[in-house]
Every structure is written in C-alpha cells, then in structure tokens.
Enzyme design. Sequence first.
Site: not given
Length: 596
Positions: A230, A252, A254, A380
Amino acid sequence: MTNSITNNKEILDFIDKYSKILTPDKIIWIDGTKEQKSALTDEAASTGEIIKLNEKLLPGCVYHRTAVNDVARVEHRTFICSKEQKNAGPTNNWMDPESAYKMLDGIASGGMKGRTMYVIPYSMGKVGSPFAKYGIELTDSIYVVLNMLIMTRVSLDVLDGIEKSGEFVKGVHSKVKLDLENRYICHFPEDNLIYSLNSGYGGNVLLGKKCFALRIASYQAWKQGWMAEHMLILGIQKPDGEIKYICAAFPSACGKTNLAMLIPPEIYTKKGYKVFTVGDDIAWLRPGKDGRLYAINPENGFFGVAPGTNMKSNPNALISTQKDTIFTNVVYIPQTKTVWWEGLDKNPPKDAEDWIGNKWYGGLTDAEGKLVKGANPNSRFTSPAINCPSLSSEFENPQGVPVTAIIFGGRRAKAAPLVYESHNWEHGVFIGSIMASETTAAASGAVGVVRHDPMAMLPFCGYNMADYFAHWLNIGAKLTHPPKVFNVNWFRLDNSGDFIWPGFGDNMRVLDWILKRCEDAIDAVDSPIGFMPKAEDINLEELEFSIDRLKSILDSDKSVWTEEAKEIENFYTTKFGETLPKELYKQLADLKDRLK
Ligand code: OXD
Ligand code: MN
C-alpha cells in the site's frame, strides 16, 4: 457456453457459472473503446446513475452518488477465505471457503435479474510487462465499468495475456440490493477469486484495486517472491538530472496522493529539483538482477480523497480532475453543472446539493448550529493518471523503477517524530510492523482512534500477517542493495491542536534529508528508536519555522517510547504470539535495551 470473443474455457466457465447464479438479462463484454464508454455514459446518465458535468468547464467528467449507507470500505465485512484459518491470520476476518461460497451464492442468487452483466477484462500493470497480472470482473454497475476504465487497463488484448500467462483473477461484483446486512467483500486467495456483494463504493467494488492489487496480489507475491504494498511511488530529480525513487506506505487518507504529487518549495525548484509521480496508492515490488528492489504502479488512475484537495495542497491532483474524471459524493452545483468540496476554495456555492442530494449552501448549519458538510468526508475523484502534470516518464516502464528508500508513516498527534531512519533492513521491517495511525473516513467506523496498522497493510494483507513480516525479512535477505527504510509523521499537533509541521510541499525538506542519508552525504544522531536528523540538516531556508520548533518534533522521548514499547509488546504477543518472526521480538528487545 460459447463466445466469439474468447475460447478460453476457464473464462467461459467462470462467466457461465456466475451468470447462472446472478441471472442477468444480458451479458456485455467491455472492450475499452471510446465508443462503448460513451454509449455506457449516455445510458447511465439517462437512468440517473450519473450526471454529466459541464462539458466546457469539466470535459468528459461525470458525477455520482453512492447509497447513503455505502460510502467507505467495510473492514468488518471483508473476509479472507483461505482453506485454513491460520492462513488468514489473526488480523483478518476469516470464513471457510465452502461455507462462504454457499452463503455468497445464496445472497447473489438472481441479484442481476433485469440488469446487464458487464464482463471487464483488465490488466494491473502494462499489458505484457513481466509485472502485469490480469483479471476479469463481472459487474452489474455501469459506474464500476466507468471507474475500471480509468483505474485499470481494460482491453480485449488482456485475453491474449491471460492465454499466455495461463491465469487470471476472477472478480464477481453485484450491487444486488445494496443491503448493508448482506454486504460482503470476500477473497479466496487459493482460488484467485473475489466475490463482492451489496456495495457500490469504490474500495469495495473496483476489484482491481484493494481486492486484487493488494489482498490477492499480496498472497501471490508471498508465494512467488515479490511484494504488493500500500505504497505511493515518486521520483525526485536532482539538479544534476539524476532521479531517485522512493516508495512510501501510509494508511488510507493520510496524504499518499499529496506526497506522490508534491511540488517542492521554490527554494528547491529554483535549484532544479522536480518531483515525478509514478503511483499514489499501490506498488508492486520485485528484487531485480542487480540486487535492488524495482517498483511498478499496477494502477492506471487515481481514486483520491476530494476534501482538502486544492490548488495549494495538491495542484497536480486538482489539475488531474479537470477532465475525464468521475466525482463521487462531493457537492453538486446544478446551475453550473460543476462540483465542490470542503477545502477546494473559500467560495462554497450558494445554491447546491450536498452528497446526499439535499439542498445545500456554504455556511448551512444544523439544529445545534454546527456547520453541515456538503461533501462526504470520503468523497472521491477517479482521474486518469495521464492527466497528472507530474506523471513520471517511467510510469509505463514495464521493468519498474529502482527504489532508493522506503518510507513508513502514520497519523500520530504525539510520539512519532517528524522523521527517523532505521538501522538496517531488519530494523526497518520492525519499524513498519509497529506502525500505528489514527483511523480515517476511508473505512466505516470510528475516526481518529489510534490503531496498529503494520506497513499500512492491516486492511489489505491477504494472508497471515506473521508470514507477511517473515516475507519482508526474506525479501531483504535477497537484496544486495536494499532500500534504506525511514519513518515519517507529518501530523504532530501542538497544545492548541494545530499541526506543527507545515507539510505538503515542505515535506520535500524531509525527503531531501532522506536522500542525503541514502547517499551517505550527511551524518545523523543515533537514538533508541533509530537515526535522527541533526536539526540543522533539515533545510528550513525560506520557511518561517524556527529550529526550536523543529527540534520539538525531532524528539524520541524515552518515557513516551517506553510506553510505546509496552504497547508494541502487547500487540505482538496478543495478536501473533509465537508465530511472529523471532527477528522482530529481538528488535523489540533491542529497543527496550536502548531505552534503559
Ligand atoms: C483507498 C483506501 O481508497 O486506502 O486508497 O481506502
Ligand atoms: Mn489506499
């Protein structure tokens, strides 16, 4: 089943099996052509699934709202269905494959009745690259098709790739009834299969992304000797023209997208520094023949968090969203057919609709006088990578880019310093394994709670995390020139709750220190937790930030870290016990010794 598109029996049997369960009215192959995309966009616009946005201001862009109960990844409903529970490990939800298939087939039964099943052949990585892996996703959502056309490489050429490689990841997605109680995101690593039901949120349904490129791929990588992480990938070009590549793992929401697209402060650009983006979320890494680690970004677009993205925080991301983008759950402005989100600018619309579809305007307050947000905090944008002004010329390099440094980082108000460096690879693996971060809106559940998130992979590791740590150690042993491993924390707060470090473009100052360390150009100070910068080695030129303030976030307070070490021990022993590689217990013992 016969088909003019492929004779591959495994593919045909797969489609046949799931069309019998899901009973769609029609089956349509997605071929990746502009014509088909445009026809599907028209169809989705005609049913209200999407709204086409202003062709002049946002050409090729569309707007979509998910169901109100379906706005984030659902970790408590995400399962690894390996034959043996121990192979899913202590950090994953597990179901035995037989009962999982039975339950899911039951939920899926007739789920596509009256709908079309789209068959999407896609590649993660450039088709033909030695890193590339192929998948076929079945879905009843045009929104999913349109997203996959951006996020992956969709084309019928993938079928030749599958023929040659002899394998593909099977993905089954149906919205069914978007029923929260029957929402399941299940992975069958031993069968190369993903089964996702009752959701329409990207992280749960764009199966090439988290489900394949992280959960299934991490399992494949473990078996095949590579890594699926990731991580963002960026390149820093120095004034002499040389480019060094860095991978960074953050949980996620960050700031991976922001870091990947960083624009250095003027003091650096004037000297000729430039940052190039290779990827913003996922890296596939392989040891090269030269003993270095090579990385590709298997994706083809960005599925970024909208709130907070603006011309100051991330101009490259904002520019990427200006054409051919799908906006999900942001504010919609009907008059101009444009979009808005908190943090975009200081001019919220006066007459708009919020992400749910209610009338909304900037400054709207609820009954208690609290400001009502117009965009969902996990809203998003899905944008093609080619839109990104900082996209690296190596983005399509089938061999990947050589990695000089790996950075781990979390969102920690206290404890973790701005930056520190591991003593060596093994210590670096330890640092990754003890990562902790405050939770964000990217997953459903409480926000702001500190949790252990090793290597930012807690929600994404497709097998036993103890084996995953061992795999990291093994890969390191194969590398004669391993990347140096660092930890960063941009999120330290002062007593008034404000961020201390300016972050964003100024993170370049920390990357600069990291590269200098990789080149052995400067010293560092050893501390119980690792090598710390000498404050004067972090370039503060043209930044209003005192060296004392910098020193306040370059600390490794012994009492704080003694507590942290207890917490790590608790995490290690209660989660992994004897299964944790002994090297990591040794690292913990060494840390405790150094703290004495
Ligand atoms: C993402 C996530 O969408 O990590 O990238 O949730
Ligand atoms: Mn992510």
